[in-house]
Design a protein around this motif. Structure first.
Motif, PDB file in Angstrom:
ATOM      1  N   CYS A  41      -7.163   3.890  -1.222  1.00 26.00           N
ATOM      2  CA  CYS A  41      -6.088   2.794  -0.523  1.00 26.00           C
ATOM      3  C   CYS A  41      -6.660   2.114   0.781  1.00 26.00           C
ATOM      4  O   CYS A  41      -6.114   1.007   0.875  1.00 26.00           O
ATOM      5  CB  CYS A  41      -4.970   3.766  -0.021  1.00 26.00           C
ATOM      6  SG  CYS A  41      -5.402   4.861   1.444  1.00 26.00           S
ATOM      7  N   ASP A  90       4.207  13.391  -2.386  1.00 27.95           N
ATOM      8  CA  ASP A  90       3.241  14.132  -1.782  1.00 27.95           C
ATOM      9  C   ASP A  90       3.321  15.846  -1.744  1.00 27.95           C
ATOM     10  O   ASP A  90       4.237  16.013  -2.570  1.00 27.95           O
ATOM     11  CB  ASP A  90       3.195  13.800  -0.288  1.00 27.95           C
ATOM     12  CG  ASP A  90       4.515  14.134   0.526  1.00 27.95           C
ATOM     13  OD1 ASP A  90       5.385  14.461  -0.520  1.00 27.95           O
ATOM     14  OD2 ASP A  90       4.579  13.595   1.485  1.00 27.95           O
ATOM     15  N   GLN A 104      -4.369   6.661   3.715  1.00 32.46           N
ATOM     16  CA  GLN A 104      -3.100   7.233   3.404  1.00 32.46           C
ATOM     17  C   GLN A 104      -3.448   8.119   2.151  1.00 32.46           C
ATOM     18  O   GLN A 104      -2.558   9.252   2.056  1.00 32.46           O
ATOM     19  CB  GLN A 104      -2.219   6.257   2.790  1.00 32.46           C
ATOM     20  CG  GLN A 104      -1.730   5.214   3.948  1.00 32.46           C
ATOM     21  CD  GLN A 104      -0.454   5.956   4.186  1.00 32.46           C
ATOM     22  OE1 GLN A 104       0.409   6.508   3.526  1.00 32.46           O
ATOM     23  NE2 GLN A 104      -0.174   5.945   5.760  1.00 32.46           N
ATOM     24  N   CYS A 105      -4.335   7.969   1.204  1.00 31.66           N
ATOM     25  CA  CYS A 105      -4.329   8.615   0.073  1.00 31.66           C
ATOM     26  C   CYS A 105      -5.414   9.753  -0.146  1.00 31.66           C
ATOM     27  O   CYS A 105      -5.154  10.948  -0.769  1.00 31.66           O
ATOM     28  CB  CYS A 105      -4.571   7.753  -1.108  1.00 31.66           C
ATOM     29  SG  CYS A 105      -6.274   7.396  -1.459  1.00 31.66           S
ATOM     30  N   PRO A 153       5.678   4.602  -0.622  1.00 30.47           N
ATOM     31  CA  PRO A 153       5.459   6.027  -0.836  1.00 30.47           C
ATOM     32  C   PRO A 153       5.631   6.794  -1.977  1.00 30.47           C
ATOM     33  O   PRO A 153       6.539   6.347  -2.546  1.00 30.47           O
ATOM     34  CB  PRO A 153       6.593   6.917   0.299  1.00 30.47           C
ATOM     35  CG  PRO A 153       7.365   5.860   0.690  1.00 30.47           C
ATOM     36  CD  PRO A 153       7.092   4.497   0.303  1.00 30.47           C
ATOM     37  N   ASN A 176       0.829  -1.246  -0.102  1.00 28.79           N
ATOM     38  CA  ASN A 176      -0.021  -0.196  -0.019  1.00 28.79           C
ATOM     39  C   ASN A 176       1.151   1.165   0.139  1.00 28.79           C
ATOM     40  O   ASN A 176       2.148   1.053  -0.010  1.00 28.79           O
ATOM     41  CB  ASN A 176      -0.822   0.026   1.247  1.00 28.79           C
ATOM     42  CG  ASN A 176      -2.148   0.599   0.749  1.00 28.79           C
ATOM     43  OD1 ASN A 176      -2.222   1.728   0.323  1.00 28.79           O
ATOM     44  ND2 ASN A 176      -3.297  -0.068   1.260  1.00 28.79           N
ATOM     45  N   TYR A 177       0.173   2.571  -0.149  1.00 27.20           N
ATOM     46  CA  TYR A 177       1.226   3.614  -0.004  1.00 27.20           C
ATOM     47  C   TYR A 177       1.926   3.909   1.208  1.00 27.20           C
ATOM     48  O   TYR A 177       3.079   4.735   1.170  1.00 27.20           O
ATOM     49  CB  TYR A 177       0.229   4.744  -0.236  1.00 27.20           C
ATOM     50  CG  TYR A 177      -0.543   4.707  -1.851  1.00 27.20           C
ATOM     51  CD1 TYR A 177       0.052   4.997  -2.894  1.00 27.20           C
ATOM     52  CD2 TYR A 177      -1.841   4.577  -1.847  1.00 27.20           C
ATOM     53  CE1 TYR A 177      -0.396   4.806  -4.188  1.00 27.20           C
ATOM     54  CE2 TYR A 177      -2.575   4.657  -3.093  1.00 27.20           C
ATOM     55  CZ  TYR A 177      -1.747   4.891  -4.222  1.00 27.20           C
ATOM     56  OH  TYR A 177      -2.420   4.686  -5.390  1.00 27.20           O
ATOM     57  N   ASP A 178       1.606   3.184   2.049  1.00 31.79           N
ATOM     58  CA  ASP A 178       2.251   3.623   3.507  1.00 31.79           C
ATOM     59  C   ASP A 178       3.813   2.981   3.297  1.00 31.79           C
ATOM     60  O   ASP A 178       4.762   3.530   3.951  1.00 31.79           O
ATOM     61  CB  ASP A 178       1.560   3.084   4.889  1.00 31.79           C
ATOM     62  CG  ASP A 178       1.417   1.596   4.644  1.00 31.79           C
ATOM     63  OD1 ASP A 178       1.194   0.975   3.439  1.00 31.79           O
ATOM     64  OD2 ASP A 178       0.900   0.919   5.330  1.00 31.79           O
TER      65      ASP A 178
END
Lengths: 751, 148
Positions: free
Chosen positions: B38, A693, B42-43, A690, A685-687
């Motif tokens: 997500c 941003d 997070q997004c 990254p 996932n995006y965690d």
């Protein structure tokens, strides 16, 4: 994807109809389900073959049949069935401008949808795809002509209706006007009669000096819908009676579910319809996606063991580090991709030899819309599939294979894409639509498959990990005399289109290392194929996404070795190309004049600038980045990008595309890598993966140079110059050279 | 069965208590303007306004909502600030693929409802949603325009 450019339809047809594409069926679904898959089913066929398939398959000359593209409505709007799919690049607006210009109707009155499969839409050199930054440049001439053809038919229909000579008529923004009698007719009133006429092929196009829409920064057609939640993506679609499926894929690509320990208990969970084994996955179908997801995650699955070891498959010990080590260890001479001058002779008399190795990691597309697909079998034996895709005819052919139908029994619906960057080509088991088809078949109901973000990070087809080795000879004056480059790896052109593009050298591995504008007299570029066991993909700017980083970083190393300023060295090496010199000067001017630094900025930070050039997808770019270091990380403050795509349709869209591509390039430079350990991907996932941003977004300044050269691409070319420009600036600040991305792998310290 | 107040109307929904608000909106109520990105907060593609706060709806179980008032992108035109934000978004031509923009518009609206004249730092603190198309600069310009 430059290999697509010279493709001839006959070539595509013969290649495709004779040979299966090995890798399309090598792993995953189709390998298990249907054996050999013929890519050619989805490609335009030659007339002889088409007739053998029935009258409906007779291929017109793509892009010429007005009725296949335009529905001119009585309310003054025009519906355009587009050969391309909109995924943020602005192609719908660009097409409306291009056609509207010649048709003489304001582009804002266009409603654009992606057309269903059909030979009319094969306007990219006989193929149909949205990619390779091909859309505008490949279709510009034919779409203008389409607009002009339609306008003339409307004029002819109006002349008959008004009983006047055609040459006494004019058009004005959607109306045919007879000035002498003060009469006019709306296009919508004339459309039916006009479309019955035979189109003329000898029409002149407008003089560009009279353009009202082309070349203007017109507002995009999709802004309001996209700002109010009304834009509809695949994930938003709903079909009457549809069930929802969630899936879980094998932890190791290519392994299968062996046993489900708690199937009965899962089946009894709320809303669950059924539990399924799929090739390389398990699925739960339920009355809502959340229930399906909870159930599939509760399944206790025993998976087959992967191969214990090795790089031939995604084995139990496969890792991205081992893959990179294998690429680095490859010492074969490889195939010649480019050879010029006397490289050996130049090295023999070189004053100095410089060597370096560069690499870049696997990358995810990480588009914000998770992939989904809906499949519905109909009572008449046909199948409807709604799915994100960049190549409708190819998906139609694969869907037909999976369903056991003929392609003309499969309707493909191509909604707007919530980002793509290369994600939505056909990548075997990396696409959810075959699962939707199999589940719809198994349940007898329409089924939507939606991959969770975790499944998407697990199954996305990745930008290949890449590696290049450089060796250069410098003359006594410090100027490069010879450069010998070896690119090692595998690219998506070879993997997915290998049987069409038979060139032994995979252009998607060497692009960005070849055809440089620099006057280095002796050059050798070799390609060594080392296949990846993972599913590889096109990723915005493809081979350029890493190769321009490799080459342009190494060029700075050569500048340092020869005690040259990197900007001055490039300018000197561009002595034979006015176009490139102009572009490089333009980016310097845009940034207020070239200065490498380090220098102190007004806020007291120490900064440096890096420069790079790239020749991606028919366009040329020059890029300057201004960077400082903070807490061991690179902070990019400004990017200046000059792009020369020859000419443009919408400069506002071009600038935003360049900015967006630059952001993705910076994201990859700073942060991104898909890491495999023990045969599995570490990020889900995006965690843990990254992406850029807002805090890391620099100011981006773009200038467009319309040199009048043949029109180049736009969606991708803004990207490749960014990684080298940033890393070249970092090298000034740290005094050491980063040759492996992303920068986040190491702590950057100022000298 | 529980009752949720969404865009000024009350809706009875029959879902498990742990169902995230995001999927209640999208799949139970058909309000698909709010996006799944997500699922782990997070997004920000799923941002809605919950009692005046920009909130990532994938992190809100239905059972925790109670009487809170939920505003989604579908009702953005009914709010004076929301209307201004949308006009700024269109004026600046912010979106590219557009998938994250519902969430971005909701985050901007919540920010400007609470802080009509945000500084650049305020904008940076509030506008943390991800955009893969790189529209961050346009987003900031649109927030400033909507605030002006």
């Amino acid at each position: 994807m430059n290999d697509l450019t010279p493709l001839r339809r006959a070539h595509a047809t013969s290649a495709a109809s004779q040979e299966p594409v090995r890798n399309l069926s090598r792993r995953g679904f189709l390998g298990a389900a249907s054996g050999a898959l013929i890519l050619g089913i989805g490609l335009p066929v030659d007339p002889a073959l088409a007739q053998a398939e029935g009258a409906a398959a007779i291929a017109p000359k793509p892009g010429t049949r007005v009725a296949a593209f335009l529905e001119i409505r009585s309310d003054g709007t025009v519906k355009l069935l587009s050969p391309f799919v909109e995924g943020g690049q602005g192609i719908n607006t660009g097409l409306a401008q291009t056609i509207g210009e010649e048709l003489d109707i304001d582009p804002s009155r266009f409603v654009v949808e992606c057309a269903p499969p059909g030979p009319d839409y094969a306007v990219v050199n006989g193929l149909r795809l949205t990619g390779g930054s091909f859309s505008t440049r490949s279709s510009y001439a034919v779409m203008r002509r389409l607009g002009a053809t339609a306008r003339e038919m409307l004029l002819r229909a109006a002349a008959a209706r008004l009983d006047v000579k055609q040459e006494t008529l004019a058009t004005n923004d959607g109306r045919v006007v007879h000035k002498a009698s003060n009469r006019s007719l709306g296009y919508g009133e004339l459309a039916q009669a006009a479309l019955a006429l035979l189109p003329r092929e000898d029409l002149p196009l407008k003089d560009p000096k009279d353009f009202r829409y082309i070349g203007k920064p017109m507002a995009r057609l999709d802004m309001r819908d996209k700002s109010t939640g009304k834009a509809t993506y695949a994930i938003d679609l709903k079909v009457e009676g549809m069930l929802h499926a969630a899936v879980r894929h094998a932890p190791h690509l290519g392994t299968e579910p062996e046993a489900l320990a708690n199937e009965a208990a899962v089946k009894a969970m709320p809303g669950v319809d059924s539990v399924h084994r799929l090739p390389g996955a398990v699925a739960v179908v339920a009355d809502s996606w959340w229930r399906a997801r909870k159930a599939v995650e509760a399944l206790d699955v025993t998976w087959a063991k992967p191969a214990a070891d090795g790089l031939a498959t995604v084995s139990g010990t496969f890792s991205s580090a081992a893959m990179l080590a294998a690429l680095k260890a490859t010492r074969e001479p490889g195939l010649s991709a480019e050879a010029e001058g006397d490289v050996a002779g130049a090295f023999a008399k070189a004053g100095r030899v410089v060597e370096a190795e560069y690499d870049a990691p696997y990358l995810a597309h990480a588009q914000l819309e998770p992939p989904s697909s809906i499949a519905r079998f109909n009572g008449d034996g046909t199948l409807d599939v709604w799915l994100p895709n960049q190549m409708p005819e190819l998906f139609q052919s694969v869907a037909a294979k999976v369903a056991g139908l003929q392609p003309d029994a499969v309707r493909i619906h191509s909604p707007m894409l919530g980002g793509f960057f290369g994600r939505h080509f056909y990548y075997g088991s990396s696409n959810p639509f075959p699962q939707a088809i199999l589940l719809a078949k198994a349940t007898g109901r329409p089924v939507r498959v939606l991959w969770s973000r975790e499944e998407e990070f697990g199954m996305d087809a990745v930008r290949p990990l890449g590696f290049a080795r450089f060796r250069a000879a410098l003359g006594p004056d410090g100027m490069p005399l010879a450069i010998h480059t070896t690119a090692v790896g595998e690219g998506p052109i070879g993997r997915w289109f290998g049987s069409i593009f038979k060139a032994p050298v995979d252009s998607s591995v060497v692009e960005g290392l070849d055809k440089k504008p620099y006057a280095i007299p002796n050059r050798r570029l070799d390609y060594v194929k080392v296949a990846h066991p993972v599913t590889i993909a096109f990723w915005r700017s493809v081979g350029h996404s890493m190769n321009d980083f490799f080459y342009e970083s190494f060029l700075d190393e050569l500048a340092d070795a020869g005690a040259k300023d990197p900007f001055a060295l490039r300018m000197a090496l561009l002595k034979d190309s006015l176009r490139h010199k102009t572009l490089l000067q333009a980016v310097a001017d845009l940034s207020g004049g070239w200065k490498r630094g380090p220098f102190q900025a007004e806020d007291g930070t120490k900064r440096a600038r890096g420069v790079s050039m790239a020749s991606p997808f028919g366009s040329e770019t020059a890029t300057i980045a201004e960077v400082s270091l903070k807490d061991g990380e690179a902070r990019v403050h400004d990017l200046w990008i000059a792009i020369d795509p020859g000419s443009v349709v919408n400069p506002a869209i071009v600038k935003r595309q360049v900015e967006g591509a630059a952001a993705l390039g910076l994201s990859a430079t700073l942060l991104e890598q898909i890491v495999y350990e023990g045969g599995t991907r570490q990020a889900r996932n995006y965690d843990t993966y990254p992406i850029l941003d807002r805090d890391r977004m620099p100011r981006v300044h773009v200038t467009i140079i319309e040199s009048g050269a043949p029109m180049g691409g736009i969606g991708e070319p803004g990207l490749p110059g960014v990684p080298p420009a940033v890393v070249n600036a970092v090298a000034v600040l740290t005094g050491s050279r980063v040759r492996s991305l992303p920068l986040a792998k190491e702590k950057l310290l100022s000298v | 069965m529980q009752t949720l107040t969404i865009n000024g109307s009350r809706h009875d929904v029959d879902v498990e208590g742990d169902t995230p608000l995001l999927f209640v909106l999208r799949d139970t109520l058909g309000l698909t303007g709010t996006k799944y990105g997500c699922g782990i907060g997070q997004c920000g593609a799923c941002t809605v306004i919950l009692d005046g706060q920009a909130t990532r709806s994938c992190q809100i179980p239905a059972e925790s909502i109670g009487d809170a008032k939920i505003t989604t992108i579908e009702a953005i035109g009914q709010d004076a600030v929301g209307k201004r934000v949308v006009e700024a978004w269109v004026g600046v031509q912010v979106p590219q693929c557009g998938y994250c923009q519902s969430g971005q518009v909701m985050a901007a609206t919540a920010l400007l409802q609470q802080n009509p004249r945000p500084s650049d730092d305020d904008i940076g603190q509030a506008m943390t949603n991800l955009c893969r198309c790189g529209t961050y600069n346009a987003i900031a310009a649109a927030v400033r325009q909507a605030a002006a």
